[in-house]
Scaffold this motif. Structure first.
Motif, PDB file in Angstrom:
ATOM      1  N   GLU A 293     -10.455  -1.874 -17.969  1.00 26.60           N
ATOM      2  CA  GLU A 293     -10.204  -1.261 -19.259  1.00 26.60           C
ATOM      3  C   GLU A 293     -10.162  -2.295 -20.367  1.00 26.60           C
ATOM      4  OE1 GLU A 293      -6.695   0.849 -18.366  1.00 26.60           O
ATOM      5  OE2 GLU A 293      -7.802   2.445 -17.378  1.00 26.60           O
TER       6      GLU A 293
ATOM      7  N   SER B 109     -12.563  -2.279 -23.725  1.00 22.97           N
ATOM      8  CA  SER B 109     -12.094  -2.149 -25.089  1.00 22.97           C
ATOM      9  C   SER B 109     -12.647  -3.247 -25.988  1.00 22.97           C
ATOM     10  CB  SER B 109     -10.565  -2.114 -25.140  1.00 22.97           C
ATOM     11  OG  SER B 109     -10.077  -3.313 -24.596  1.00 22.97           O
TER      12      SER B 109
ATOM     13  N   LYS C  81      -5.330  -0.463 -23.463  1.00 24.77           N
ATOM     14  CA  LYS C  81      -5.550   0.977 -23.608  1.00 24.77           C
ATOM     15  C   LYS C  81      -4.222   1.718 -23.600  1.00 24.77           C
ATOM     16  CE  LYS C  81     -10.057   2.251 -21.944  1.00 24.77           C
ATOM     17  NZ  LYS C  81     -10.813   2.951 -20.897  1.00 24.77           N
TER      18      LYS C  81
ATOM     19  N   LYS D  28     -10.149   3.683 -26.293  1.00 21.58           N
ATOM     20  CA  LYS D  28      -8.834   3.082 -26.532  1.00 21.58           C
ATOM     21  C   LYS D  28      -7.755   3.775 -25.723  1.00 21.58           C
ATOM     22  CE  LYS D  28      -9.797   1.609 -31.255  1.00 21.58           C
ATOM     23  NZ  LYS D  28      -9.944   2.219 -32.586  1.00 21.58           N
ATOM     24  N   TRP D  29      -8.136   4.873 -25.054  1.00 19.54           N
ATOM     25  CA  TRP D  29      -7.150   5.663 -24.317  1.00 19.54           C
ATOM     26  C   TRP D  29      -7.596   5.930 -22.906  1.00 19.54           C
ATOM     27  CZ3 TRP D  29      -2.462   6.609 -26.367  1.00 19.54           C
ATOM     28  CH2 TRP D  29      -2.329   6.428 -27.753  1.00 19.54           C
TER      29      TRP D  29
ATOM     30  N   ASN E 202     -12.105   6.349 -18.015  1.00 21.76           N
ATOM     31  CA  ASN E 202     -11.272   6.770 -19.143  1.00 21.76           C
ATOM     32  C   ASN E 202     -10.329   7.928 -18.841  1.00 21.76           C
ATOM     33  OD1 ASN E 202     -12.420   4.821 -20.770  1.00 21.76           O
ATOM     34  ND2 ASN E 202     -14.049   6.174 -21.486  1.00 21.76           N
TER      35      ASN E 202
END
Ligand code: LMG
Ligand code: NDP
Ligand code: PMR
Length: 399
Positions: free
Chosen positions: A53, A57, A86, A111-112, A137
């Motif tokens: 992650e 990002s 994240k 971002k999540w 994600n």
């Protein structure tokens, strides 16, 4: 890009021909691993996942070997720059409608990481895939809000996963407008209030501890409200109107035997039960704000995302209603919003820095600009909110 994915592979695999490698990656990332494996990997390799992650990002794959954000640290350093890890957001009922649209919108930002808390695992997996959400994600965890045991199990499983919790969205709901008799949750409470309010009440209370532990810059707890629970609007005056009365039915156990199946103690009405549950949702948000905002800094918020007339919420309504409701909202009331647009709105409440105020009921105007809306007298009654809190605590076994 396939090139980037290839570098996640062990070197033995990377030695193969380029085309072949890309093919293998595609399989293992999107098709090859069974859903259960996917699920399991969420539990077994939180560190590995975080590693990926943090790379995503910043879009630099090389950084994989240098920068690893351990769970719980909100920043990692990549090439000398501080990068926010994240955020982890749990969304209940993310298998359709608003929840799915918000999950998609948040996942697309990279971002999540969205934890989709759903009662139907396969449906959720299919929904995520057809929404085009990338595997890294999201994850899916089972949650049936019609059972308090399931809520407790979900919380336990979430903690086992090792992920931090940064935002919780209480979104799932059922609406039973044509039901003539009540149905009940596993714990014996009328279904609409049981799922929409009581299940979420327990979930929110339990996960509050996890939110407190998060080191993310903005931690939030969001509960869906609605215009139809607010009698200070035209929509809120369409019969049957919402109203909790003195809560005698709830205090009596909401079981339809020793007490009424309705919060106010009256005769069962499925549409009213839903609207009542939305008042409970909005009162709970404000009570959380009063009890916990100052000490924890957590943002508590509710919202009316607009009339999303095409979602599964109306599945039990008569076919004629389902046919006419969307054009009615589009052309007559002009309150209609698409699922996509509503998803973006909820995503704003989850992540936008401009919507970080606590205790607010957000709405959007015709130009899709957010504003702090006014709740009805009953939906902002602090005395009723406290009484609701105390009765609900007993019903879910917290007091
Ligand atoms: C109830 O009936 C059922 O009793 C209940 O069992 C449950 O099913 C519940 O919500 C579900 O419904 C609702 C019933 C009551 O409403 C209807 O049946 C109407 C259905 C309408 C559905 C949409 C059809 C629209 C058809 C239009 C065609 C569209 C085509 C588009 C093409 C456009 C081309 C340009 O409803 C009624 O009784 C009707 C009366 C409603 C009055 C509500 C208004 C009250 C106003 C009170 C004013 C209060 C003032 C508020 C002040 C606020 C100030 C800020
Ligand atoms: P949908 O029916 O499309 O989505 C509801 C979600 O809740 C589904 O994923 C459903 O799961 C899930 N759910 C239902 N029961 C349970 C349960 N027992 N346990 C776990 N999950 C459950 O409706 P919407 O997207 O329209 O509604 C989402 C939220 O938005 C609700 O809180 C609603 O009150 C609110 N809202 C909606 C408006 C609208 O116009 N649609 C307007 C204002 C507010 P499954 O997919 O398995 O059925
Ligand atoms: Mg409503 C004036 C604007 C307006 C808005 C924004 C909504 C939203 N509704 C409006 C008006 C009206 N509705 C009017 C004038 C009528 C009578 C014809 C009307 C009827 C109506 C029905 C029968 N509306 C409904 C229903 C439902 O079954 C829906 C419901 O109550 O679900 C609980 C509904 C809704 N109207 C809305 C919204 C947002 C809903 C459903 C979703 C929700 O509150 O979660």
């Amino acid at each position: 890009a396939p090139q980037n994915q290839a570098s996640f592979l062990p070197s033995a695999l990377s030695a193969r021909k380029e085309g072949k490698v890309a093919c293998i990656v595609k399989e293992s990332a999107f098709l090859g691993s069974s859903i259960l494996e996917h699920h399991k990997s969420q539990f077994n390799a939180p560190v590995l996942r975080t590693k990926r992650e943090s790379n995503h990002s910043v879009g630099v794959v090389k950084a994989q070997t240098t920068a690893v954000a351990a769970p719980g640290l909100n920043q990692s350093t990549v090439h000398g720059k501080k990068v926010l890890r994240k955020g982890v957001v749990v969304i209940t009922g993310a298998s359709s409608g608003l929840g799915l649209a918000a999950a998609k919108a948040l996942a697309e930002t990279e971002k999540w990481h969205v934890v989709m808390a759903c009662r139907d695992f396969l449906k959720a997996e299919k929904a995520a895939q057809s929404a085009g959400m990338a595997k890294e994600n999201y994850s899916i965890m089972h949650l049936d809000l019609a059972s308090l045991d399931s809520v407790r199990q979900f919380v336990h499983g979430f903690r086992q996963s090792g992920r931090p919790l940064d935002v919780l969205v209480c979104n799932a709901a059922i609406y039973r407008p044509t039901a003539r008799t009540p149905t009940y949750t596993a714990d014996g409470y009328e279904m609409s209030v049981g799922v929409n309010h009581l299940g979420h009440f327990l979930l929110a209370n339990m996960l509050l501890d996890d939110l407190k532990k998060s080191d993310y810059p903005s931690r939030r707890l969001i509960i869906l409200g609605s215009i139809t629970g607010n009698t200070n609007t035209l929509a809120g005056n369409v019969p049957p109107k919402a109203g909790l009365g003195d809560l005698r039915g709830l205090a009596g156990g909401l079981d339809g035997r020793n007490s009424s199946a309705m919060i106010d103690g009256g005769a069962f009405d499925g549409a009213k039960a839903y609207k009542d549950s939305k008042i409970c949702n909005m009162l709970t948000m404000q009570e959380l704000h009063r009890r916990f905002h100052e000490d924890t800094g957590i943002t508590f918020a509710s919202l009316y995302p607009g009339c999303i007339a095409t979602t599964g919420l109306f599945r039990e309504h008569i076919p004629l209603f389902r046919l006419l409701f969307p054009p009615f909202q589009k052309f007559v009331t002009k309150g209609f919003v698409s699922e996509d647009e509503s998803g973006k709105r909820l995503a704003q409440v989850v992540g936008d820095t401009s919507l970080s105020k606590s205790g607010v009921y957000w709405s959007w105007n015709k130009n899709s600009a957010s504003f702090e809306n006014q709740l009805s007298e009953e939906a902002s009654d602090a005395v009723k909110a406290q009484k609701l809190w105390e009765i609900s605590e007993k019903m879910v076994g917290l007091a």
